[in-house]
Design a protein around this motif. Structure first.
Motif: not given
Length: 465
Positions: A363-368, A393-396, A426-435
């Motif tokens: 759905l992201d391709a249509a909503v974005l 975030y859903d698209l990483n 914060a969740l984006s930071q976690l995904q990048q290893g910045k705990t």
């Protein structure tokens, strides 16, 4: 007989301090009312009485003439009542058998305390169409953001749904104001109640009253009548504009579009603020479309967008939106508001229709693109910025997600929205290893959530311990 007389003297002695202190307290509360919050906007902005200009519909709006100044003026009669009772208390020391009332003055002070509240409600219900449009826009954006949360926050006083309100009727405006009223508006009511109770107690405690001369009574009556007539004259113009607007709605409902156009012109003449309301242009577009169906104007296209959205014809709505944007690269505020609301409705409808729980990758391709269009039209659209952050975030794409959520923090002071924005940063930071940075941001998100609604932040934070 002597005992009764002494008891009555003692009663008067005990009530005199209340007759002085209670009106004085009412006046002090009115002075404080201007410094308290009067209106809380959905996105977190709070306005005190000193920040709200008085507007009675004659295009004479000045920042210096605000509700804080009006509260000071309306506090003076309460202090006058206290001063009057103080002078009479001094007179009673020399002539204790004399007890003089003051009903007209006290009741006038009571009405003066209620004047700022009454004028505020009249302004936002009938006059200040532009402010109500801004309030409606923020309410729609905030309710749409709430639908994106993974948790629930405390409900409103009166439940409303996004895209079901446009601020065009008395009921909708009343609901919007009721949900956003701040404690400052209660203080004038308390002041009026104190004065009324003081007067009623004074009436029951007094046994004799002096009668004002007939000439003075007539003078007061004439001045009161003159004040009422002046008030009716001042408030007649915005009230007349509202009546013209409602008459235009009736003519549109029965299909008399020529007469509806005349009434809409009268409404705009009496209150030019109608020009800033999207619903006014939808009404005008309806009459223009049926009178000249082959000559589509901007108002006609705005009307068609609303019709297509109601019918579920989303390609048709988007086609009209694209046509307006191609014809007008720079949009006036009301037009940007209307198109942004339509794009928000398209995005929300597509999201809920596909999956009400989360934004799916297909759905992201249509909503974005719709989200990017909303941001381009109005960068202050909090819903568009927040939705873009969720999509990225859903698209990483965690850097862009954090950037969008940082923009959300800059646009709003709403604690619930800020808590959610900090959570996704914060969740984006976690995904990048910045705990370490993520933990600080989650603590900030939890701090902004005193109602313990943001379960996402608390669950992620508990996993870091």
């Amino acid at each position: 007989m002597f005992v009764v007389k002494q008891a009555h003297s003692l009663q008067r002695l005990l009530t005199r301090p209340a007759h002085i202190l209670v009106p004085a307290l009412a006046g002090i509360l009115m002075l404080c009312a201007g410094f308290l919050p009067w209106l809380d906007y959905p996105l977190g902005d709070t306005f005190t009485g000193w920040q709200l200009s008085v507007d009675i519909g004659w295009q004479l709006r000045y920042r210096l003439f605000n509700y804080g100044l009006l509260c000071i003026v309306c506090a003076l009669p309460a202090f006058a009542v206290a001063s009057k009772h103080w002078r009479r208390a001094n007179q009673a020391r020399t002539t204790p058998e004399r007890e003089v009332g003051g009903k007209p003055g006290t009741y006038l002070a009571c009405l003066c305390c209620l004047l700022p509240l009454a004028l505020f409600l009249f302004q936002y219900m009938c006059v200040d169409i532009q402010s109500m449009s801004s309030l409606t826009r923020q309410e729609i954006q905030m309710l749409s953001v709430i639908n994106l949360y993974d948790y629930r926050i405390p409900s409103q006083l009166v439940q409303v749904r996004p895209f079901e309100i446009d601020g065009s009727t008395f009921v909708e405006r009343a609901v919007l104001l009721l949900n956003q009223l701040a404690p400052g508006l209660i203080v004038p009511c308390v002041s009026a109640w104190l004065l009324l109770c003081c007067q009623l107690f004074s009436s029951s405690a007094s046994s004799a009253r002096s009668i004002a001369p007939i000439t003075r009574s007539r003078l007061r009556f004439n001045l009161s009548l003159l004040g009422v007539l002046a008030g009716v004259l001042l408030l007649s113009r915005p009230a007349g504009a509202m009546l013209c607007d409602y008459q235009a709605r009736h003519e549109l409902a029965i299909g008399d579009y020529t007469t509806a156009t005349i009434w809409l012109n009268h409404a705009q003449t009496l209150n030019p603020a109608f020009e800033q309301a999207p619903y006014y242009h939808i009404q005008r577009g309806q009459s223009e479309y049926f009178l000249h169906p082959t000559n589509l104007t901007t108002n006609s296209r705005i009307y068609l967008i609303s019709v297509y959205l109601e019918q579920g014809n989303y390609p048709g709505a988007y086609r009209e939106i694209s046509a307006i944007r191609n014809l007008q690269p720079t949009l006036p505020p009301w037009e940007a508001d209307a198109i942004n609301t339509a794009l928000m409705r398209l995005a929300e409808t597509a999201r809920i229709r596909n999956d009400p729980r989360l934004l799916r990758l297909d759905l992201d391709a249509a909503v974005l693109p719709w989200t990017q269009a909303m941001i381009q039209i109005d960068p202050s659209n909090v819903y568009a910025q927040y939705l873009a952050g969720r999509v990225y975030y859903d698209l990483n794409d965690f850097n862009k997600s954090a950037t969008q959520m940082t923009t959300v923090l800059q646009l709003t002071h709403n604690m619930d929205l800020q808590s959610s924005a900090y959570t996704y940063i914060a969740l984006s930071q976690l995904q990048q290893g910045k705990t370490a940075n993520a933990r600080k941001l989650l603590l900030k998100a939890v701090e902004l959530d005193p109602e313990y609604s943001n379960n996402t932040a608390r669950e992620e934070l508990s996993g870091l311990h």
